[in-house]
Design a protein around this motif. Sequence first.
Motif, PDB file in Angstrom:
ATOM      1  N   LEU A  32      55.421  77.828 160.809  1.00  0.00           N
ATOM      2  CA  LEU A  32      55.392  78.328 159.437  1.00  0.00           C
ATOM      3  C   LEU A  32      54.073  79.053 159.231  1.00  0.00           C
ATOM      4  CD1 LEU A  32      56.342  78.378 156.411  1.00  0.00           C
ATOM      5  CD2 LEU A  32      55.058  76.243 156.165  1.00  0.00           C
ATOM      6  N   THR A  33      54.114  80.228 158.633  1.00  0.00           N
ATOM      7  CA  THR A  33      52.901  80.996 158.387  1.00  0.00           C
ATOM      8  C   THR A  33      52.864  81.478 156.943  1.00  0.00           C
ATOM      9  OG1 THR A  33      52.948  81.775 160.664  1.00  0.00           O
ATOM     10  CG2 THR A  33      51.518  82.955 159.158  1.00  0.00           C
ATOM     11  N   PHE A  34      51.767  81.148 156.250  1.00  0.00           N
ATOM     12  CA  PHE A  34      51.465  81.670 154.922  1.00  0.00           C
ATOM     13  C   PHE A  34      50.161  82.439 155.027  1.00  0.00           C
ATOM     14  CE2 PHE A  34      54.110  78.213 153.199  1.00  0.00           C
ATOM     15  CZ  PHE A  34      54.766  78.889 152.193  1.00  0.00           C
ATOM     16  N   ASN A  39      45.659  76.105 156.098  1.00  0.00           N
ATOM     17  CA  ASN A  39      45.684  74.677 156.402  1.00  0.00           C
ATOM     18  C   ASN A  39      47.085  74.100 156.281  1.00  0.00           C
ATOM     19  OD1 ASN A  39      42.801  73.814 156.931  1.00  0.00           O
ATOM     20  ND2 ASN A  39      42.576  74.982 155.046  1.00  0.00           N
ATOM     21  N   VAL A  40      47.870  74.569 155.319  1.00  0.00           N
ATOM     22  CA  VAL A  40      49.268  74.142 155.230  1.00  0.00           C
ATOM     23  C   VAL A  40      50.007  74.604 156.473  1.00  0.00           C
ATOM     24  CG1 VAL A  40      51.430  74.422 153.956  1.00  0.00           C
ATOM     25  CG2 VAL A  40      49.304  74.045 152.708  1.00  0.00           C
ATOM     26  N   THR A  41      49.703  75.807 156.932  1.00  0.00           N
ATOM     27  CA  THR A  41      50.311  76.314 158.157  1.00  0.00           C
ATOM     28  C   THR A  41      49.991  75.395 159.332  1.00  0.00           C
ATOM     29  OG1 THR A  41      50.234  78.608 157.404  1.00  0.00           O
ATOM     30  CG2 THR A  41      50.297  78.259 159.774  1.00  0.00           C
ATOM     31  N   TYR A  42      48.744  74.999 159.463  1.00  0.00           N
ATOM     32  CA  TYR A  42      48.327  74.163 160.586  1.00  0.00           C
ATOM     33  C   TYR A  42      48.921  72.759 160.513  1.00  0.00           C
ATOM     34  CZ  TYR A  42      45.368  71.752 163.939  1.00  0.00           C
ATOM     35  OH  TYR A  42      44.926  71.001 164.999  1.00  0.00           O
ATOM     36  N   PHE A  43      48.945  72.164 159.311  1.00  0.00           N
ATOM     37  CA  PHE A  43      49.363  70.770 159.165  1.00  0.00           C
ATOM     38  C   PHE A  43      50.837  70.602 158.800  1.00  0.00           C
ATOM     39  CE2 PHE A  43      44.728  70.317 158.438  1.00  0.00           C
ATOM     40  CZ  PHE A  43      44.458  69.380 159.414  1.00  0.00           C
ATOM     41  N   CYS A  44      51.621  71.666 158.850  1.00  0.00           N
ATOM     42  CA  CYS A  44      53.040  71.584 158.488  1.00  0.00           C
ATOM     43  C   CYS A  44      53.780  70.628 159.421  1.00  0.00           C
ATOM     44  CB  CYS A  44      53.675  72.971 158.551  1.00  0.00           C
ATOM     45  SG  CYS A  44      55.415  72.975 158.111  1.00  0.00           S
ATOM     46  N   LEU A  88      41.153  67.319 152.260  1.00  0.00           N
ATOM     47  CA  LEU A  88      42.184  67.713 151.283  1.00  0.00           C
ATOM     48  C   LEU A  88      42.431  69.219 151.225  1.00  0.00           C
ATOM     49  CD1 LEU A  88      41.338  65.421 148.215  1.00  0.00           C
ATOM     50  CD2 LEU A  88      42.914  64.971 150.081  1.00  0.00           C
ATOM     51  N   LYS A  89      42.004  69.962 152.224  1.00  0.00           N
ATOM     52  CA  LYS A  89      42.148  71.421 152.166  1.00  0.00           C
ATOM     53  C   LYS A  89      43.609  71.844 152.084  1.00  0.00           C
ATOM     54  CE  LYS A  89      37.811  72.801 154.265  1.00  0.00           C
ATOM     55  NZ  LYS A  89      37.171  73.517 155.365  1.00  0.00           N
ATOM     56  N   SER A  90      44.471  71.201 152.869  1.00  0.00           N
ATOM     57  CA  SER A  90      45.888  71.599 152.848  1.00  0.00           C
ATOM     58  C   SER A  90      46.493  71.357 151.462  1.00  0.00           C
ATOM     59  CB  SER A  90      46.674  70.854 153.928  1.00  0.00           C
ATOM     60  OG  SER A  90      46.577  69.456 153.758  1.00  0.00           O
ATOM     61  N   TRP A  91      46.184  70.240 150.846  1.00  0.00           N
ATOM     62  CA  TRP A  91      46.732  69.919 149.523  1.00  0.00           C
ATOM     63  C   TRP A  91      46.108  70.809 148.450  1.00  0.00           C
ATOM     64  CZ3 TRP A  91      45.365  67.724 144.768  1.00  0.00           C
ATOM     65  CH2 TRP A  91      46.423  67.204 144.024  1.00  0.00           C
ATOM     66  N   LEU A  92      44.789  71.038 148.551  1.00  0.00           N
ATOM     67  CA  LEU A  92      44.091  71.843 147.541  1.00  0.00           C
ATOM     68  C   LEU A  92      44.500  73.319 147.582  1.00  0.00           C
ATOM     69  CD1 LEU A  92      40.541  70.246 147.608  1.00  0.00           C
ATOM     70  CD2 LEU A  92      42.222  70.159 145.737  1.00  0.00           C
ATOM     71  N   GLU A  93      44.917  73.820 148.750  1.00  0.00           N
ATOM     72  CA  GLU A  93      45.368  75.213 148.807  1.00  0.00           C
ATOM     73  C   GLU A  93      46.538  75.435 147.854  1.00  0.00           C
ATOM     74  OE1 GLU A  93      44.218  76.513 153.383  1.00  0.00           O
ATOM     75  OE2 GLU A  93      46.183  75.648 152.967  1.00  0.00           O
ATOM     76  N   ASN A 114      43.049  85.922 143.364  1.00  0.00           N
ATOM     77  CA  ASN A 114      42.978  86.703 144.606  1.00  0.00           C
ATOM     78  C   ASN A 114      41.953  86.152 145.581  1.00  0.00           C
ATOM     79  OD1 ASN A 114      44.715  88.718 145.314  1.00  0.00           O
ATOM     80  ND2 ASN A 114      43.799  90.235 143.988  1.00  0.00           N
ATOM     81  N   LYS A 115      40.898  85.507 145.079  1.00  0.00           N
ATOM     82  CA  LYS A 115      39.861  84.974 145.959  1.00  0.00           C
ATOM     83  C   LYS A 115      40.380  83.809 146.789  1.00  0.00           C
ATOM     84  CE  LYS A 115      36.181  86.368 142.868  1.00  0.00           C
ATOM     85  NZ  LYS A 115      35.167  85.913 141.925  1.00  0.00           N
ATOM     86  N   LEU A 116      41.473  83.183 146.357  1.00  0.00           N
ATOM     87  CA  LEU A 116      42.046  82.079 147.111  1.00  0.00           C
ATOM     88  C   LEU A 116      42.761  82.553 148.367  1.00  0.00           C
ATOM     89  CD1 LEU A 116      43.602  80.002 144.191  1.00  0.00           C
ATOM     90  CD2 LEU A 116      41.442  79.587 145.368  1.00  0.00           C
ATOM     91  N   ASN A 117      43.141  83.826 148.397  1.00  0.00           N
ATOM     92  CA  ASN A 117      43.886  84.364 149.528  1.00  0.00           C
ATOM     93  C   ASN A 117      42.932  84.812 150.623  1.00  0.00           C
ATOM     94  OD1 ASN A 117      45.746  85.417 151.229  1.00  0.00           O
ATOM     95  ND2 ASN A 117      46.477  87.002 149.866  1.00  0.00           N
ATOM     96  N   ARG A 118      43.079  84.242 151.813  1.00  0.00           N
ATOM     97  CA  ARG A 118      42.197  84.566 152.935  1.00  0.00           C
ATOM     98  C   ARG A 118      42.509  85.946 153.532  1.00  0.00           C
ATOM     99  NH1 ARG A 118      40.688  80.272 151.129  1.00  0.00           N
ATOM    100  NH2 ARG A 118      40.108  78.389 152.213  1.00  0.00           N
ATOM    101  N   PHE A 119      43.748  86.386 153.418  1.00  0.00           N
ATOM    102  CA  PHE A 119      44.170  87.638 154.032  1.00  0.00           C
ATOM    103  C   PHE A 119      44.767  88.544 152.961  1.00  0.00           C
ATOM    104  CE2 PHE A 119      44.712  84.120 157.002  1.00  0.00           C
ATOM    105  CZ  PHE A 119      43.840  84.502 158.001  1.00  0.00           C
ATOM    106  N   THR A 120      43.931  89.066 152.098  1.00  0.00           N
ATOM    107  CA  THR A 120      44.393  89.873 150.975  1.00  0.00           C
ATOM    108  C   THR A 120      44.945  91.203 151.467  1.00  0.00           C
ATOM    109  OG1 THR A 120      42.709  88.883 149.590  1.00  0.00           O
ATOM    110  CG2 THR A 120      43.705  90.897 148.778  1.00  0.00           C
ATOM    111  N   THR A 121      46.120  91.556 150.929  1.00  0.00           N
ATOM    112  CA  THR A 121      46.692  92.872 151.180  1.00  0.00           C
ATOM    113  C   THR A 121      46.776  93.602 149.851  1.00  0.00           C
ATOM    114  OG1 THR A 121      48.961  92.112 150.864  1.00  0.00           O
ATOM    115  CG2 THR A 121      48.072  91.986 153.102  1.00  0.00           C
ATOM    116  N   SER A 122      47.093  94.867 149.882  1.00  0.00           N
ATOM    117  CA  SER A 122      47.127  95.655 148.647  1.00  0.00           C
ATOM    118  C   SER A 122      48.169  95.125 147.671  1.00  0.00           C
ATOM    119  CB  SER A 122      47.405  97.130 148.967  1.00  0.00           C
ATOM    120  OG  SER A 122      48.647  97.244 149.633  1.00  0.00           O
TER     121      SER A 122
END
Length: 192
Positions: A32-34, A39-44, A88-93, A114-122
């Motif tokens: 799964l990739t978001f 962290n949700v991706t890693y701990f899914c 708690l990074k996965s839960w806090l995301e 927008n600052k929460l997104n690590r990979f911002t796109t247009s």
Amino acid sequence: MSLFFCFINTNMTAISRTPNNPNFLQPNKFILTFGRTPNVTYFCQSLGVPGLSLSEVPVNNPFLDVYSPGEKAIYDLLNVTFMVDEELKSWLEIHDWIRGMTFPTEFKEYQDLNKLNRFTTSSLVEKPQFSDASVVLLSSANNPYYRFNFHDVFPTSLSTFVMNTMDGPDTIITADATFRYTYYDEIGRAHV
């Protein structure tokens, strides 16, 4: 003689129905990739590949109810279970994503979404509440086999996680998140 012919014909049909790949889909072979929740991706731990249904339109008939296919597809929700890490990074995301969309204390929370997104796109700059996601199913040889691309994903719920003094340190704490999306595309093996 006709019985012999039927017997031969039945065997020929059975042989022609043999699938090219007799391997079963394995439940633990997926990724799964978001874009905004690494962290949700890693701990899914698990997810449900959403189903699809079609609305029905009743057609007037004096004798019995007759239905025709509707014009809108209805997608099921995307449900994900993930482990809660020590920080708690996965839960806090997910928590911060929902909180940013609802801005319970001030408008700045939405502005900072927008600052929460690590990979911002247009597209995320214009619609910061959304993210795209994908689920890649792996073959029995761990090769990418099939991919589902989810468009305009956003969380609708985040479960609690339970702390319990009766549990040992080897107990894994998990949480569930539910996501809504506009639609998904399926991409077969040739294009994964």
